[in-house]
Write an enzyme that holds these catalytic residues in place. Structure first.
Site, short mmCIF file in Angstrom:
data_model
loop_
_atom_site.label_atom_id
_atom_site.label_comp_id
_atom_site.label_asym_id
_atom_site.label_seq_id
_atom_site.Cartn_x
_atom_site.Cartn_y
_atom_site.Cartn_z
N GLU A 268 0.67 -1.34 0.07
CA GLU A 268 0.05 -0.03 0.22
C GLU A 268 0.73 1.28 -0.01
O GLU A 268 0.25 2.37 0.47
CB GLU A 268 -0.96 0.04 1.31
CG GLU A 268 -0.13 0.24 2.60
CD GLU A 268 0.06 -1.16 3.34
OE1 GLU A 268 0.27 -2.22 2.83
OE2 GLU A 268 0.26 -0.98 4.53
N HIS A 301 -8.26 -3.73 -0.55
CA HIS A 301 -7.45 -3.77 0.62
C HIS A 301 -6.39 -2.62 0.76
O HIS A 301 -6.01 -1.79 1.54
CB HIS A 301 -6.89 -5.16 0.66
CG HIS A 301 -6.12 -5.39 1.99
ND1 HIS A 301 -6.37 -5.70 3.24
CD2 HIS A 301 -4.60 -4.87 2.10
CE1 HIS A 301 -5.54 -5.89 4.08
NE2 HIS A 301 -4.39 -5.32 3.56
N GLU A 302 -5.78 -2.49 -0.49
CA GLU A 302 -4.58 -1.71 -0.57
C GLU A 302 -5.05 -0.20 -0.67
O GLU A 302 -4.49 0.82 0.12
CB GLU A 302 -3.75 -1.97 -1.78
CG GLU A 302 -3.03 -3.37 -1.91
CD GLU A 302 -2.39 -3.95 -0.56
OE1 GLU A 302 -1.95 -3.11 0.40
OE2 GLU A 302 -2.45 -5.03 -0.16
N1 TRP Z 1 1.12 -4.36 3.89
C1 TRP Z 1 1.03 -5.58 2.87
C2 TRP Z 1 -0.30 -5.67 2.83
O1 TRP Z 1 -1.28 -5.36 3.19
C3 TRP Z 1 1.80 -6.47 3.11
C4 TRP Z 1 3.26 -6.82 2.36
C5 TRP Z 1 3.35 -6.59 1.08
C6 TRP Z 1 4.23 -7.08 2.93
N2 TRP Z 1 4.45 -6.99 0.77
C7 TRP Z 1 4.97 -7.42 1.91
C8 TRP Z 1 4.74 -7.57 4.37
C9 TRP Z 1 6.40 -7.69 2.03
C10 TRP Z 1 5.89 -7.93 4.59
C11 TRP Z 1 7.01 -8.23 3.40
O2 TRP Z 1 -0.88 -6.45 2.34
ZN ZN Z 2 -2.61 -4.89 4.56
#
Ligand code: TRP
Ligand code: ZN
Length: 881
Positions: A268, A301-302
């Site tokens: 995100e 979601h994002e």
């Molecule tokens: N914040 C991301 C989500 O909501 C999760 C995420 C994407 C992530 N890439 C990542 C977490 C790499 C750890 C490492 O969905």
């Molecule tokens: Zn998330």
């Protein structure tokens, strides 16, 4: 591992001694390296002592120079180790300039700055920014960013970063640059930049206050025709958040970039989401209804993170569920509104039970707000995400939509532009509702799946119905004793005609009126008066709390609820409960070599459902007719009986298929498509039901059914139908499976995402030759160990989606997995650690398997240069930490 990695504790949290107000980043990209110059405007935090050293994080960087307030620092003026750069003395306010060099072309961890399909991109959550430059890489340090990217113009015509593009131009030697400014202060984990040869799909969304927002999706040019659904989903999500929570987008531009190499689903980053291409690209002939639904959910979601995560972020990584649980809840509600709330709820509860409950019952069990970790990347779990969302859902259930909306608004206004904690969120919910949520907060701190024992007693004379409810939570690692939780229990009583009975309960009038009872004590008794006949109990409606219900009712009652319950979730649940009981009975029969017989009443109930198929929601009907998974059945056994579970479930499916054959055929024919493919919930439901019929028919593996599937495989105009036929055939023992596997490859060899399906289907075939086939596929050009989607499709599916073969008694499945983990760990520790968790469930199996799994864990941990990610999972699985 040279030394055991240290454990980070929540109780050690301290605010940062220094803050960064402004960041000016210059990134020059070359084929063999990247140069990063950062200029940081810093100040000491008010609480911090004047002699506090400045400690910046940095990993695998080559430091080229440091300048403090215009003066270059010599090596004697700072300390450098593998993880940090320390300057012992700095003034109260200062400007720090740092130049580093790094090598994105060698970065296979897909964390930090890396290359994917000859483009550059970044992934900074959780701690990837420190692989780009030395920084206060923690979520409670929020800064304003200005980013200048330069690269060769011809190879990288598109240069993107967060916020607004303020300048661009040409440079000597065929290079060019772009400068971006993000007006919103953000933590480093939300930083992103992309440089590549990408095409832009553009659209506009006008916010409800009339501001136009440019929407841009960037993909490789051959994927240009696969972005319409993602764009459509984005606009729906933007409109939904305005209507449901009054939340509007805050920049003039919203960008999404799709990349093929990505560790998770999507990220995100402020104004510049980076997505796994799996969650962007869709065309009717390449993506299934499930893919379409997944894309809609992840895009939403994002997008929703822009408020819950970005505008208000997390104080530290122990608060991860503050943004993830809340945002998952929001995307669940959104999808429920798009498809059907009941169908969505069932999907989510299945995920929770099949994946989160086992996690909560295994060596990696942790609270939704953990109090320790070694490697934060190991804590992006179903517990943080899905159980976290269940906690938010319980608050929503307790408060109701209106108060919940007010609570969210208060939370967002109060903490806008700041980093917050899960306590802050609950505090806001408590304030708007006037409720005491102190006990409720235990949901955040206690690991393990609670159990609710239910007993009902009807007194014919007194016309009373008495419910006895007893809650308990099993001990988990480091938490031997558990406190009672505040549990919302939605329930109803049904009369003999299936009508809702009025709930009269003088002591708990308010609760009875809502059909929602709040448990706080280990044991509670609820007495209903004026109950004219023995009622049928519908307990935990809509799965109002994430726990296991133990309700010892008879099968007639379950059959009754399966037919009549007004709560669609519980209607499905009654069927699952009944089927679980029958299947676990068959498991016992199988183990004692007794003949297997499927309860005729259940067969009849399924037949009745099929007979009434023309009425009602077809997606829901398909769920009613799907047996509980092997995973869920395993979860209900003391010691998992791998082969017996598989055999019993197969026997039940074959019996249903044989006994109801004309009905399956009839419903299959009745649900033919009448027009070209469109992704639309009603049509998707129809396809789900029809393909369920096909799958049941093929379980018998007879000629007629196989011909039906072969015809559907060859003639479908869409991937949903082609895939259903493909999976049914490839999972059968029929010789035709080889031909369809070859044909499918022939047809789709140019499409990597479709080939992921091809790999996954082969890896999940419950056949004796599967492991050998998977091993052979490791050398197939469709497979690449460096690509997480490929690893998940082949190795992940085998280890997590094929219990029969993975747990095969010789232990070959385990040693295959351990071997892959060891090869993968130096390349991509995040993905290696996720696979390693599959070896950590030994305690649930018999002594032979337990020993074999342990042996493989020992083999892994013996490796001296293990990543912190894999070390944590393996050592916890071995009970060593
Ligand atoms: N914040 C991301 C989500 O909501 C999760 C995420 C994407 C992530 N890439 C990542 C977490 C790499 C750890 C490492 O969905
Ligand atoms: Zn998330």
């Amino acid at each position: 591992m040279a030394a055991q990695p240290k454990t980070i504790l929540l109780k050690d949290y301290r605010p940062s001694a220094y803050l960064i107000e402004e960041v000016a980043l210059t990134v020059d990209l070359f084929e063999d390296r990247a140069r990063v110059c950062s200029r940081l405007v810093c100040c000491r935090n008010i609480q911090a002592a004047a002699d506090s050293p400045l400690v910046l994080q940095g990993r695998k960087l080559v430091l080229k120079g440091i300048v403090l307030d215009g003066l270059a620092l010599g090596p004697e003026q700072y300390l450098l180790d593998d993880e940090t750069l320390t300057i012992p003395a700095v003034p109260e306010r200062f400007v720090l300039e740092i130049e580093t060099e790094l090598y994105p072309q060698n970065n296979t961890s897909l964390d930090g700055l890396y290359r994917s399909s000859s483009n550059f991109c970044t992934q900074c959550e959780a701690e990837g920014f420190r692989k780009i430059t030395y920084f206060l890489d923690r979520p409670d340090v929020l800064a304003r960013y200005e980013v200048t990217i330069s690269a060769e113009q011809e190879r990288y015509p598109v240069l993107l970063a967060n916020g607004n593009r303020v300048e661009a131009g040409e440079l000597p030697q065929g290079r060019h640059y772009a400068r971006w400014q993000d007006p919103y202060p953000k933590p480093s984990y939300l930083f992103a930049m992309v440089a590549g040869n990408l095409v832009k799909i553009a659209d506009t969304f006008v916010t409800r206050s009339g501001r136009p927002v440019a929407l841009e999706i960037y993909v490789q040019s051959h994927n240009r025709d696969k972005c319409a659904h993602a764009m459509d989903s984005l606009k729906k999500a933007m409109a939904w958040d305005e209507e449901t929570f009054g939340l509007e987008y805050d920049l003039d531009q919203y960008m999404i970039v799709a990349v093929d190499d990505f560790n998770m689903g999507a990220m995100e980053n402020k104004g510049l989401n980076v997505f796994n291409s799996k969650y962007v690209l869709a065309r009717p002939d390449t993506a299934t209804d499930g893919d379409y639904e997944g894309i809609e959910a992840v895009i939403a979601h994002e997008y929703f993170h822009n408020w819950t995560g970005n505008r208000v972020t997390c104080r530290d990584w122990f608060q991860l569920s503050l943004k993830e649980g809340l945002t998952v809840f929001r995307d669940q509600q959104f999808t429920g509104d798009q498809i059907s709330p009941a169908v969505k709820r069932i999907h989510d509860v299945r995920l929770l039970r099949n994946v989160q409950f086992p996690e909560d019952n295994g060596p990696m069990a942790h609270p939704v707000r953990p109090d320790s970790f070694m490697e934060i990347n190991n804590f992006y779990t179903v517990t943080i995400y899905e159980k976290g969302a269940e906690i938010i859902r319980m608050l929503h259930t307790l408060l109701g939509q209106e108060l919940f909306r007010q609570g969210l608004a208060l939370y967002l206004t109060r903490h806008d532009g700041h980093a917050a904690t899960t306590d802050d969120f609950v505090q806001a919910m408590g304030e708007v509702s006037g409720r005491d949520l102190a006990q409720f907060k235990r949901w955040y701190t206690q690991a393990g799946t609670p159990q609710l024992k239910v007993q009902g007693e009807y007194d014919f004379q007194a016309r009373t119905y008495t419910l006895r409810l007893e809650q308990s939570t099993p001990p988990t690692a480091g938490q031997p004793e558990k406190e009672p939780l505040h549990i919302p229990v939605a329930l109803g009583l049904l009369d003999g005609q299936g009508r809702e009975m009025e709930l009269t309960c003088p002591e708990r009038q308010g609760e009875a009126a809502r059909g929602l009872f709040e448990l706080r004590n280990p044991q509670e008794t609820i007495r209903f008066n004026g109950v004219g006949e023995k009622p049928r109990l519908s307990i935990l409606r809509n799965f109002s709390a994430p726990l296991k219900v133990a309700y010892d009712c008879d099968e007639e009652e379950l059959l009754f609820l399966f037919r009549y319950d007004r709560d669609p979730f519980n209607r499905w649940e009654a069927g699952q409960c009944l089927a679980s009981r029958l299947l676990l009975g068959l498991v016992e029969d199988f183990r004692h070599n007794r003949p297997l017989v499927l309860d005729q009443r259940f067969v009849e109930a399924c037949g009745r459902l099929l007979g009434e198929e023309a009425m009602g929601d077809k997606a829901f009907l398909a769920l009613l007719l799907t047996l509980p998974s092997e995973e869920y059945l395993a979860e209900q056994m003391e010691v998992v009986a791998v082969e017996a579970i598989h055999a019993s479930r197969l026997f039940a499916r074959q019996t249903l298929s044989r006994s109801l054959r004309p009905l399956w055929e009839q419903v299959y024919q009745a649900n033919r498509a009448t027009g070209p493919y469109r992704y639309e919930p009603a049509l998707a439901g129809q396809r789900a039901l029809r393909n369920l019929c096909l799958t049941y028919l093929v379980t018998l593996e007879d000629e007629a059914a196989v011909q039906l599937a072969l015809a559907q495989f060859a003639k479908s105009d869409n991937m949903t139908d082609q895939m259903a036929a493909f999976a049914a055939l490839a999972h059968s023992a029929r010789p035709e499976r080889h031909q369809v596997i070859a044909d499918f490859y022939q047809q789709w060899q140019g499409d990597p995402l479709v080939l992921d399906k091809w790999l996954a289907v082969q890896a999940t075939a419950p056949l004796p030759e599967t492991l050998a086939e998977v091993q052979a596929l490791m050398d197939h050009p469709a497979f690449q160990l460096k690509n997480p989607n490929k690893v998940r499709a082949l190795i992940g599916s085998f280890a997590a989606g094929n219990p029969l073969c993975f747990h095969e008694m010789s232990g070959k499945g385990y040693s295959f997995l351990a071997e892959q983990i060891l090869v993968l760990d130096p390349l991509n520790p995040q993905i290696a650690a996720r696979l390693a968790a599959r070896l950590g469930r030994g305690a649930r199996y018999d002594a032979t398997r337990r020993t074999l799994m342990r042996g493989q864990l020992e083999r892994i941990v013996a490796n001296k240069s293990l990543s912190r990610d894999v070390y944590e999972v393996v050592s916890k699985s071995l009970g060593k930490v």
